[in-house]
Design an enzyme around this catalytic site. Structure first.
Site, PDB file in Angstrom:
ATOM      1  N   GLU A   1       3.561   7.270  -3.431  1.00 26.38           N
ATOM      2  CA  GLU A   1       4.531   7.324  -4.540  1.00 26.38           C
ATOM      3  C   GLU A   1       4.181   6.293  -5.616  1.00 26.38           C
ATOM      4  OE1 GLU A   1       8.563   9.132  -2.451  1.00 26.38           O
ATOM      5  OE2 GLU A   1       8.384   6.960  -2.605  1.00 26.38           O
TER       6      GLU A   1
ATOM      7  N   THR B   1       2.396  13.293  12.697  1.00 28.48           N
ATOM      8  CA  THR B   1       3.771  13.373  13.197  1.00 28.48           C
ATOM      9  C   THR B   1       4.239  14.812  13.020  1.00 28.48           C
ATOM     10  OG1 THR B   1       4.541  12.587  11.043  1.00 28.48           O
ATOM     11  CG2 THR B   1       4.351  10.952  12.785  1.00 28.48           C
TER      12      THR B   1
ATOM     13  N   GLY C   1       9.894   9.293   8.917  1.00 30.55           N
ATOM     14  CA  GLY C   1       8.460   9.006   8.781  1.00 30.55           C
ATOM     15  C   GLY C   1       8.226   7.569   8.334  1.00 30.55           C
ATOM     16  N   ASP C   2       9.137   7.048   7.532  1.00 30.79           N
ATOM     17  CA  ASP C   2       8.999   5.653   7.066  1.00 30.79           C
ATOM     18  C   ASP C   2       9.227   4.676   8.208  1.00 30.79           C
ATOM     19  OD1 ASP C   2       8.572   6.652   4.527  1.00 30.79           O
ATOM     20  OD2 ASP C   2      10.685   6.536   3.973  1.00 30.79           O
TER      21      ASP C   2
ATOM     22  N   GLY D   1      21.049   8.267   5.687  1.00 31.59           N
ATOM     23  CA  GLY D   1      20.433   7.409   4.669  1.00 31.59           C
ATOM     24  C   GLY D   1      19.057   6.958   5.117  1.00 31.59           C
TER      25      GLY D   1
HETATM   26  O1  RIB Z   1      10.892   9.038   2.857  1.00 29.81           O
HETATM   27  C1  RIB Z   1      12.190   9.015   2.339  1.00 29.81           C
HETATM   28  C2  RIB Z   1      12.176   8.487   0.946  1.00 29.81           C
HETATM   29  O2  RIB Z   1      11.462   9.373   0.113  1.00 29.81           O
HETATM   30  C3  RIB Z   1      13.531   8.339   0.301  1.00 29.81           C
HETATM   31  O3  RIB Z   1      14.112   7.087   0.529  1.00 29.81           O
HETATM   32  C4  RIB Z   1      13.250   8.647  -1.169  1.00 29.81           C
HETATM   33  O4  RIB Z   1      13.510   7.580  -2.019  1.00 29.81           O
HETATM   34  C5  RIB Z   1      11.802   9.094  -1.217  1.00 29.81           C
HETATM   35  O5  RIB Z   1      10.956   8.086  -1.630  1.00 29.81           O
END
Ligand code: RIB
Length: 311
Positions: free
Chosen positions: A142, A226, A257-258, A293
């Site tokens: 991103e 994943t 995933g984060d 969230g």
């Molecule tokens: O991976 C989830 C994220 O993707 C969200 O928090 C959103 O901001 C996007 O970046």
């Protein structure tokens, strides 16, 4: 004692989150169930996961000069993340994401990166020391590719492990992929990067092997795909292993995933074996789906202990 250090180059967004019974069709207006404003952005989410799991975290990024930036600065400080290299960009707004979450926890996201896409190689050069001294450099897609390229070059020159979460999906220069130690795509991203559709275990293995041929052959060299409810595929030069998914009550898959990537980077920074790190990351990803969230769902160690299968 070794303090694990993770430097994250990535996005910081404010997420506008609606829960709804279903996605609207073209031209349709639906009444949603709830609305929340959360912090998010793949970079900030991953930085938060790493910080909550015990890493010293530095975030490199850009936000605007607006009320959304204030929300993010407060959150970054609350998570004890070093914000020295999070620049305020007066000429652009803070990144935003609009997210619709459906009752089964699946989500649809539109991100408008704004300031995130104005990070420059000079911003990265200014943060070179934090990349050089980190155990792991963690990146997503991103933010601009030239900035990622610069950060990866600094990492490689200093023995820092490079972990790339290639989200959202896009094509990448082969020169960049060739310097990545650990590539962590989901099925969609693996398909875009490898050219192989990923719908079954067999073609996940084909895609993983194709991707492994594109990444760094030295040090850690692994592709981790994943696959949601189908678990995780770990492909290294020595093995190709399927790790089953952990069953949980899913509320919202945003940020799972984060959580996985942040936990993976932290475990590697702590010196874990790759297989152990991937299992730990899978537990973190599963834990994240139980909370609404993105940033709020990044798990603590306690939460992971509660769901990680005992080996
Ligand atoms: O991976 C989830 C994220 O993707 C969200 O928090 C959103 O901001 C996007 O970046």
């Amino acid at each position: 004692m070794h303090h694990p250090k993770v430097t994250v180059l990535g996005s910081a967004n404010v997420d506008l989150v609606v829960r709804a019974e279903q996605m609207p069709s073209k031209g349709e207006t639906l009444i949603g169930k709830t609305f929340d404003i959360f912090t998010g952005g793949k970079g900030f989410n991953q930085a938060t996961a790493a910080a909550r799991l015990g890493a010293d975290v530095t975030l490199i990024g850009r936000i605007g000069d607006d009320p959304f930036a204030d929300i993010l600065r407060t959150a970054i400080d609350a998570e004890n993340i070093n914000s020295q290299f999070v620049r305020t960009d007066a000429e652009s707004g803070t990144g935003v994401a609009t997210i619709i979450v459906q009752p089964d926890g699946d989500n649809s996201i539109i991100v408008v990166p704004r300031a995130n896409m104005r990070i420059t190689p000079t911003d990265i050069q200014n943060a070179a020391d934090s990349i050089a001294k980190a155990d792991v450099l963690l990146l997503q897609l991103e933010t601009p590719i030239d900035a990622s390229q610069k950060a990866i070059e600094i990492a490689k020159a200093n023995g820092t492990i490079v972990v790339l979460d290639p989200a959202p999906a896009r094509q990448l220069p082969s020169s960049l992929l060739a310097q990545v130690n650990i590539l962590k795509p989901n099925e969609t991203e693996a398909a875009v990067l490898s050219g192989h559709t990923v719908l079954s275990s067999e073609n996940a293995i084909t895609a993983a092997n194709a991707l492994r041929a594109k990444i760094a052959p030295d040090g850690f060299s692994a592709v981790v795909i994943t696959r949601g409810e189908h678990g995780v595929l770990l492909s290294t030069p020595e093995e190709c292993t399927h790790i089953p998914a952990i069953s949980v009550d899913v509320v919202d898959t945003t940020g799972a995933g984060d959580a996985f990537s942040g936990a993976l980077a932290t475990a590697l920074a702590k010196g874990s074996e790759l297989m152990d790190a991937v299992k730990y990351a899978a537990a973190a990803g599963a834990a994240a789906t139980t909370v609404l969230g993105a940033t709020p769902s990044m798990p603590t160690q306690k939460k992971i202990d509660a769901i990680q299968p005992k080996s």
